[in-house]
Design a protein around this motif. Structure first.
Motif, mmCIF file in Angstrom:
data_model
loop_
_atom_site.group_PDB
_atom_site.id
_atom_site.type_symbol
_atom_site.label_atom_id
_atom_site.label_comp_id
_atom_site.label_asym_id
_atom_site.label_seq_id
_atom_site.Cartn_x
_atom_site.Cartn_y
_atom_site.Cartn_z
ATOM 1 N N GLN A 30 -4.705 -18.253 -17.633
ATOM 2 C CA GLN A 30 -3.783 -19.377 -17.833
ATOM 3 C C GLN A 30 -3.330 -19.525 -19.279
ATOM 4 O O GLN A 30 -2.337 -20.199 -19.546
ATOM 5 C CB GLN A 30 -4.426 -20.659 -17.346
ATOM 6 C CG GLN A 30 -4.716 -20.643 -15.866
ATOM 7 C CD GLN A 30 -5.515 -21.843 -15.423
ATOM 8 O OE1 GLN A 30 -5.386 -22.921 -15.966
ATOM 9 N NE2 GLN A 30 -6.351 -21.645 -14.417
ATOM 10 N N GLU A 34 1.470 -18.734 -16.397
ATOM 11 C CA GLU A 34 1.301 -19.797 -15.403
ATOM 12 C C GLU A 34 0.747 -19.179 -14.127
ATOM 13 O O GLU A 34 1.212 -18.130 -13.686
ATOM 14 C CB GLU A 34 2.667 -20.429 -15.136
ATOM 15 C CG GLU A 34 2.678 -21.485 -14.085
ATOM 16 C CD GLU A 34 4.091 -21.979 -13.818
ATOM 17 O OE1 GLU A 34 4.480 -22.019 -12.634
ATOM 18 O OE2 GLU A 34 4.808 -22.304 -14.794
ATOM 19 N N LYS A 36 0.696 -19.276 -10.433
ATOM 20 C CA LYS A 36 1.582 -19.850 -9.421
ATOM 21 C C LYS A 36 0.797 -20.610 -8.353
ATOM 22 O O LYS A 36 0.517 -21.789 -8.528
ATOM 23 C CB LYS A 36 2.443 -18.756 -8.805
ATOM 24 C CG LYS A 36 3.543 -19.307 -7.959
ATOM 25 C CD LYS A 36 4.529 -18.258 -7.555
ATOM 26 C CE LYS A 36 5.539 -18.905 -6.653
ATOM 27 N NZ LYS A 36 6.594 -18.084 -6.239
ATOM 28 N N ASP A 37 0.425 -20.005 -7.284
ATOM 29 C CA ASP A 37 -0.265 -20.681 -6.187
ATOM 30 C C ASP A 37 -1.714 -20.235 -6.059
ATOM 31 O O ASP A 37 -2.349 -20.487 -5.051
ATOM 32 C CB ASP A 37 0.464 -20.396 -4.856
ATOM 33 C CG ASP A 37 1.876 -20.950 -4.857
ATOM 34 O OD1 ASP A 37 2.091 -22.020 -5.435
ATOM 35 O OD2 ASP A 37 2.755 -20.292 -4.280
ATOM 36 N N LEU A 38 -2.227 -19.593 -7.074
ATOM 37 C CA LEU A 38 -3.550 -18.993 -7.002
ATOM 38 C C LEU A 38 -4.422 -19.580 -8.106
ATOM 39 O O LEU A 38 -4.088 -19.472 -9.280
ATOM 40 C CB LEU A 38 -3.403 -17.479 -7.189
ATOM 41 C CG LEU A 38 -4.508 -16.560 -6.773
ATOM 42 C CD1 LEU A 38 -4.844 -16.720 -5.286
ATOM 43 C CD2 LEU A 38 -4.120 -15.121 -7.041
ATOM 44 N N SER A 39 -5.528 -20.197 -7.727
ATOM 45 C CA SER A 39 -6.453 -20.731 -8.728
ATOM 46 C C SER A 39 -7.318 -19.598 -9.266
ATOM 47 O O SER A 39 -7.471 -18.550 -8.628
ATOM 48 C CB SER A 39 -7.335 -21.809 -8.112
ATOM 49 O OG SER A 39 -8.245 -21.239 -7.192
ATOM 50 N N GLU A 122 1.896 -13.986 -10.342
ATOM 51 C CA GLU A 122 2.267 -14.142 -8.951
ATOM 52 C C GLU A 122 1.117 -13.788 -7.996
ATOM 53 O O GLU A 122 0.786 -14.558 -7.102
ATOM 54 C CB GLU A 122 3.468 -13.250 -8.619
ATOM 55 C CG GLU A 122 4.723 -13.635 -9.373
ATOM 56 C CD GLU A 122 5.657 -14.455 -8.538
ATOM 57 O OE1 GLU A 122 6.223 -13.910 -7.587
ATOM 58 O OE2 GLU A 122 5.819 -15.641 -8.846
ATOM 59 N N ASP A 123 0.522 -12.596 -8.186
ATOM 60 C CA ASP A 123 -0.452 -12.121 -7.197
ATOM 61 C C ASP A 123 -1.164 -10.879 -7.713
ATOM 62 O O ASP A 123 -0.714 -10.234 -8.656
ATOM 63 C CB ASP A 123 0.295 -11.772 -5.895
ATOM 64 C CG ASP A 123 -0.615 -11.603 -4.698
ATOM 65 O OD1 ASP A 123 -1.800 -11.981 -4.752
ATOM 66 O OD2 ASP A 123 -0.140 -11.073 -3.665
#
Length: 127
Positions: A30, A34, A36-39, A122-123
């Protein structure tokens, strides 16, 4: 911002993110991008499970030479520029012991109004 400058900035971010993955410092990502949808907790779980299931000890740090052959057809870091000139995405093939391990880091870089890049994790895609 010209393309070469943008690629150089993005590569520096990718290097930091890959090294965070290699060092298992998922919460540190972090600082560079950023999430995205993954902690960071879920990311740790996904990568640890992948490594365990595939009997892999770790992920190599950024820049470890990949032994993929033939080399002329392979690029460990690939750029995909958006048609609307809003930015680009990258894929970075992660390795273990210099061999592709079927994990690909996927990030997005968006140009900001200040002629800078916003990095988005992103992933970590499994092939």
């Amino acid at each position: 911002m010209n393309i070469e400058c943008a690629k150089k900035q993005a590569e520096a971010v990718v290097k930091n993110v890959v090294n965070c993955l290699a060092e298992k410092q998922y919460n540190k990502i972090q600082e560079f991008a950023e999430m995205k949808d993954l902690s960071s907790e879920l990311l740790k779980e996904l990568i640890d499970d992948f490594l365990e299931c595939n009997e892999l000890p770790y992920i190599d740090k950024y820049g470890v030479k990949c032994n993929f052959t033939p080399q002329y057809e392979y690029h460990q870091l690939s750029y995909y520029f958006f048609n609307d000139n809003s930015g680009f995405s990258i894929d970075y093939d992660l390795t273990t012991d210099n061999e592709i391990n079927d994990l690909t880091l996927q990030m997005k870089f968006l140009y900001t109004n200040k002629d800078e890049l916003k990095a988005i994790f992103e992933d970590v895609h499994i092939l």
